[in-house]
Scaffold this motif. Structure first.
Motif, PDB file in Angstrom:
ATOM      1  N   SER A   1       0.856  -1.188   0.000  1.00  0.00           N
ATOM      2  CA  SER A   1       0.000   0.000   0.000  1.00  0.00           C
ATOM      3  C   SER A   1       0.891   1.236   0.000  1.00  0.00           C
ATOM      4  CB  SER A   1      -0.925   0.011   1.224  1.00  0.00           C
ATOM      5  OG  SER A   1      -0.212   0.299   2.407  1.00  0.00           O
ATOM      6  N   ALA A   2       0.391   2.304  -0.586  1.00  0.00           N
ATOM      7  CA  ALA A   2       1.158   3.546  -0.667  1.00  0.00           C
ATOM      8  C   ALA A   2       0.283   4.702  -0.206  1.00  0.00           C
ATOM      9  CB  ALA A   2       1.649   3.786  -2.088  1.00  0.00           C
ATOM     10  N   SER A   3       0.925   5.724   0.329  1.00  0.00           N
ATOM     11  CA  SER A   3       0.199   6.818   0.984  1.00  0.00           C
ATOM     12  C   SER A   3       0.411   8.151   0.289  1.00  0.00           C
ATOM     13  CB  SER A   3       0.638   6.920   2.448  1.00  0.00           C
ATOM     14  OG  SER A   3       0.426   5.706   3.130  1.00  0.00           O
ATOM     15  N   VAL A   4      -0.371   9.126   0.719  1.00  0.00           N
ATOM     16  CA  VAL A   4      -0.277  10.469   0.148  1.00  0.00           C
ATOM     17  C   VAL A   4       1.030  11.153   0.518  1.00  0.00           C
ATOM     18  CG1 VAL A   4      -2.768  10.803   0.031  1.00  0.00           C
ATOM     19  CG2 VAL A   4      -1.548  11.376   2.139  1.00  0.00           C
ATOM     20  N   ASP A   5       1.732  10.666   1.544  1.00  0.00           N
ATOM     21  CA  ASP A   5       3.017  11.262   1.916  1.00  0.00           C
ATOM     22  C   ASP A   5       4.195  10.550   1.263  1.00  0.00           C
ATOM     23  OD1 ASP A   5       3.071   8.875   3.283  1.00  0.00           O
ATOM     24  OD2 ASP A   5       3.473   9.746   5.255  1.00  0.00           O
ATOM     25  N   GLY A   6       3.925   9.644   0.307  1.00  0.00           N
ATOM     26  CA  GLY A   6       4.996   8.943  -0.401  1.00  0.00           C
ATOM     27  C   GLY A   6       5.519   7.716   0.307  1.00  0.00           C
ATOM     28  N   THR A   7       4.853   7.287   1.378  1.00  0.00           N
ATOM     29  CA  THR A   7       5.289   6.117   2.135  1.00  0.00           C
ATOM     30  C   THR A   7       4.693   4.833   1.549  1.00  0.00           C
ATOM     31  OG1 THR A   7       5.476   7.400   4.169  1.00  0.00           O
ATOM     32  CG2 THR A   7       5.291   5.023   4.411  1.00  0.00           C
ATOM     33  N   VAL A   8       5.485   3.766   1.536  1.00  0.00           N
ATOM     34  CA  VAL A   8       5.042   2.458   1.062  1.00  0.00           C
ATOM     35  C   VAL A   8       5.122   1.464   2.216  1.00  0.00           C
ATOM     36  CG1 VAL A   8       5.474   0.555  -0.540  1.00  0.00           C
ATOM     37  CG2 VAL A   8       5.806   2.905  -1.286  1.00  0.00           C
ATOM     38  N   SER A   9       4.097   0.634   2.364  1.00  0.00           N
ATOM     39  CA  SER A   9       4.072  -0.402   3.390  1.00  0.00           C
ATOM     40  C   SER A   9       3.856  -1.765   2.732  1.00  0.00           C
ATOM     41  CB  SER A   9       2.965  -0.148   4.411  1.00  0.00           C
ATOM     42  OG  SER A   9       3.146   1.100   5.060  1.00  0.00           O
ATOM     43  N   ILE A  10       4.580  -2.768   3.200  1.00  0.00           N
ATOM     44  CA  ILE A  10       4.432  -4.135   2.718  1.00  0.00           C
ATOM     45  C   ILE A  10       3.776  -4.968   3.818  1.00  0.00           C
ATOM     46  CG2 ILE A  10       5.603  -6.192   1.851  1.00  0.00           C
ATOM     47  CD1 ILE A  10       5.772  -3.852  -0.060  1.00  0.00           C
ATOM     48  N   TYR A  11       2.728  -5.678   3.463  1.00  0.00           N
ATOM     49  CA  TYR A  11       2.012  -6.533   4.409  1.00  0.00           C
ATOM     50  C   TYR A  11       2.170  -7.988   3.983  1.00  0.00           C
ATOM     51  CZ  TYR A  11      -0.265  -2.195   5.891  1.00  0.00           C
ATOM     52  OH  TYR A  11      -0.511  -0.922   6.340  1.00  0.00           O
ATOM     53  N   ASP A  12       2.492  -8.859   4.940  1.00  0.00           N
ATOM     54  CA  ASP A  12       2.657 -10.282   4.671  1.00  0.00           C
ATOM     55  C   ASP A  12       1.635 -11.093   5.449  1.00  0.00           C
ATOM     56  OD1 ASP A  12       5.135 -10.731   2.941  1.00  0.00           O
ATOM     57  OD2 ASP A  12       5.899  -9.345   4.453  1.00  0.00           O
ATOM     58  N   ALA A  13       1.217 -12.211   4.854  1.00  0.00           N
ATOM     59  CA  ALA A  13       0.258 -13.090   5.516  1.00  0.00           C
ATOM     60  C   ALA A  13       0.894 -13.711   6.757  1.00  0.00           C
ATOM     61  CB  ALA A  13      -0.203 -14.182   4.557  1.00  0.00           C
ATOM     62  N   ASP A  14       0.161 -13.695   7.866  1.00  0.00           N
ATOM     63  CA  ASP A  14       0.665 -14.306   9.098  1.00  0.00           C
ATOM     64  C   ASP A  14       0.820 -15.813   8.942  1.00  0.00           C
ATOM     65  OD1 ASP A  14       0.625 -11.805  10.274  1.00  0.00           O
ATOM     66  OD2 ASP A  14      -1.422 -12.034  11.015  1.00  0.00           O
ATOM     67  N   ASP A  15      -0.064 -16.432   8.148  1.00  0.00           N
ATOM     68  CA  ASP A  15       0.007 -17.862   7.874  1.00  0.00           C
ATOM     69  C   ASP A  15      -0.201 -18.075   6.380  1.00  0.00           C
ATOM     70  OD1 ASP A  15      -0.072 -20.579   7.742  1.00  0.00           O
ATOM     71  OD2 ASP A  15      -1.891 -20.835   8.954  1.00  0.00           O
ATOM     72  N   PRO A  16       0.898 -18.160   5.598  1.00  0.00           N
ATOM     73  CA  PRO A  16       0.780 -18.275   4.140  1.00  0.00           C
ATOM     74  C   PRO A  16       0.015 -19.509   3.679  1.00  0.00           C
ATOM     75  CG  PRO A  16       3.026 -17.715   4.788  1.00  0.00           C
ATOM     76  CD  PRO A  16       2.294 -18.088   6.035  1.00  0.00           C
ATOM     77  N   THR A  17      -0.120 -20.524   4.535  1.00  0.00           N
ATOM     78  CA  THR A  17      -0.813 -21.748   4.142  1.00  0.00           C
ATOM     79  C   THR A  17      -2.321 -21.648   4.319  1.00  0.00           C
ATOM     80  OG1 THR A  17      -0.594 -22.719   6.361  1.00  0.00           O
ATOM     81  CG2 THR A  17       1.203 -23.098   4.803  1.00  0.00           C
ATOM     82  N   SER A  18      -2.780 -20.577   4.972  1.00  0.00           N
ATOM     83  CA  SER A  18      -4.208 -20.423   5.250  1.00  0.00           C
ATOM     84  C   SER A  18      -4.850 -19.470   4.259  1.00  0.00           C
ATOM     85  CB  SER A  18      -4.418 -19.899   6.681  1.00  0.00           C
ATOM     86  OG  SER A  18      -5.778 -19.599   6.907  1.00  0.00           O
TER      87      SER A  18
ATOM     88  N   LYS B   1       8.318  -0.827   5.941  1.00  0.00           N
ATOM     89  CA  LYS B   1       7.750   0.468   5.600  1.00  0.00           C
ATOM     90  C   LYS B   1       8.877   1.438   5.295  1.00  0.00           C
ATOM     91  CE  LYS B   1       4.663   4.031   7.526  1.00  0.00           C
ATOM     92  NZ  LYS B   1       3.830   4.393   8.703  1.00  0.00           N
ATOM     93  N   TRP B   2       8.727   2.222   4.228  1.00  0.00           N
ATOM     94  CA  TRP B   2       9.761   3.192   3.886  1.00  0.00           C
ATOM     95  C   TRP B   2       9.167   4.347   3.073  1.00  0.00           C
ATOM     96  CZ3 TRP B   2       8.748  -1.047   0.989  1.00  0.00           C
ATOM     97  CH2 TRP B   2       8.711  -0.907  -0.397  1.00  0.00           C
ATOM     98  N   ARG B   3       9.940   5.424   2.972  1.00  0.00           N
ATOM     99  CA  ARG B   3       9.541   6.608   2.199  1.00  0.00           C
ATOM    100  C   ARG B   3      10.109   6.465   0.796  1.00  0.00           C
ATOM    101  NH1 ARG B   3       8.579  12.044   3.788  1.00  0.00           N
ATOM    102  NH2 ARG B   3       7.466  13.086   2.074  1.00  0.00           N
ATOM    103  N   ALA B   4       9.234   6.221  -0.186  1.00  0.00           N
ATOM    104  CA  ALA B   4       9.681   5.978  -1.556  1.00  0.00           C
ATOM    105  C   ALA B   4       9.725   7.253  -2.392  1.00  0.00           C
ATOM    106  CB  ALA B   4       8.762   4.958  -2.226  1.00  0.00           C
ATOM    107  N   HIS B   5       8.836   8.209  -2.109  1.00  0.00           N
ATOM    108  CA  HIS B   5       8.772   9.450  -2.881  1.00  0.00           C
ATOM    109  C   HIS B   5       8.471  10.615  -1.939  1.00  0.00           C
ATOM    110  CE1 HIS B   5       8.865   8.026  -7.114  1.00  0.00           C
ATOM    111  NE2 HIS B   5       8.354   6.918  -6.599  1.00  0.00           N
ATOM    112  N   GLU B   6       8.793  11.814  -2.409  1.00  0.00           N
ATOM    113  CA  GLU B   6       8.491  13.010  -1.622  1.00  0.00           C
ATOM    114  C   GLU B   6       7.041  13.434  -1.774  1.00  0.00           C
ATOM    115  OE1 GLU B   6      11.164  16.100  -2.665  1.00  0.00           O
ATOM    116  OE2 GLU B   6      12.961  15.070  -1.915  1.00  0.00           O
TER     117      GLU B   6
END
Length: 326
Positions: free
Chosen positions: A26-43, A53-58
């Motif tokens: 997901s990406a935000s209006v402030d240029g921040t990107v967040s990565i979300y991972d499944a807690d249980d990939p088998t479910s 989470k990091w700042r990708a753009h200004e």
């Protein structure tokens, strides 16, 4: 019973699921990107937790797209300032994963409206539709180096190769590649604009001509009375054995379902037939998504509703389900 699987932070502006559905960016209006991972990939009902989470753009990010998985864990972020960047997850230790900038694409003073990846045999291509009515196609030079890209072609979305429009006002665009089934399959994508220039708008199918090393217009998905209608979204269905391709196109008149021939005629053109016009949304349709079988189409738009469409054995399309997105 419905339940939330991801809770995004305030300011989230866009999001995108990975190809296997186990990760989300997901990406935000402030240029921040967040990565979300499944807690249980088998479910199939797992919840998701933010892993990085990091700042990708200004500036604000308008779209985030995952790179096809065979080229690694990577995403592209489209910024409202006219640039877009490619980020790759790298391993800096046994347990330390981080996201690093691979490539920053800058198109001076021109905003990118939409982009999408096309996996064309062994080659990865990236098509970007811009606010000046141009489409720019980039090609990855080395499949092992996501930073090595070159501009392969640039052209406007017009049938007449002589016609050129200097300063069209394009509000949005939508690109969809033909899903790859074999290395011998031709590279094709469909593109439509929502602009003040009617010749740019109607969705057109473009194919790469290997013999002449150029992109050529092979089909236009609009009837005479529809030409010039702004296009809000396009989607190319996976083909699991049909003797034709299926494409969905959303315009101000509804969602058109088109059948495309698999073989071009002697002039290189591809036959097209409009087989259905789906109506049900109250307002513009912004997004179209096919399931993996290419049998069910999900649509959403300004009315806040998600609708699922299918065709019966006689080829008649109907609304299968309606979901309230609120």
């Amino acid at each position: 019973m419905e339940r939330a699987v991801v809770s995004m932070e305030d300011g989230a502006n866009c999001s995108g699921w990975s190809y296997n559905g186990q990760r989300m960016a997901s990406a935000s209006v402030d240029g921040t990107v967040s990565i979300y991972d499944a807690d249980d990939p088998t479910s199939t009902s797992s919840s998701f937790t933010c892993s990085y989470k990091w700042r990708a753009h200004e500036h604000a990010i308008a779209k985030v797209v995952w790179v096809p998985p065979e080229f690694g864990d990577a995403i592209v972020c489209v910024c409202i300032d006219g640039s877009f960047s490619l980020w790759e997850e790298t391993d800096e230790g046994k347990t330390n994963l981080t996201w690093k900038l691979c490539k920053l694409f800058e198109i001076k003073e021109i905003r990118v409206l939409d982009l999408n990846f096309g996996n064309c045999g062994k080659n990865l291509k990236l098509a970007a539709a811009c606010a000046d009515g141009h489409i720019r196609v980039y090609e990855l030079l080395d499949p092992l180096e996501l930073k090595e890209w070159q501009l392969q072609a640039e052209f406007q979305n017009v049938s007449d190769t002589v016609a050129r429009f200097v300063k069209p006002l394009c509000l949005s665009a939508s690109i969809a590649w033909s899903p790859q089934r074999a290395e011998s399959q031709r590279s094709m994508f469909i593109l439509g604009f929502n602009s003040d220039t009617s010749q740019l708008n109607s969705s057109k199918v473009w194919e790469f001509d290997e013999a002449h090393q150029r992109w050529k217009h092979v089909a236009e998905l609009s009837l005479p009375g529809d030409q010039g209608d702004p296009v809000y979204a396009v989607a190319w269905a996976p083909n699991i054995g049909r003797p034709y391709e299926v494409v969905a196109v959303a315009t101000c008149k509804g969602i058109a379902i088109w059948h495309l021939g698999l073989k071009p005629d002697t002039d290189g053109r591809i036959s097209s037939e409009k087989v259905a016009l789906l109506s049900g949304h109250d307002g513009e349709v912004w997004q179209l998504e096919w399931d993996m079988s290419g049998m069910t189409l999900a649509t959403s738009g300004s009315d806040g509703m998600v609708r699922l469409w299918q065709s019966n054995l006689n080829g008649v399309w109907h609304e299968q389900a309606t979901l309230d997105g609120i």
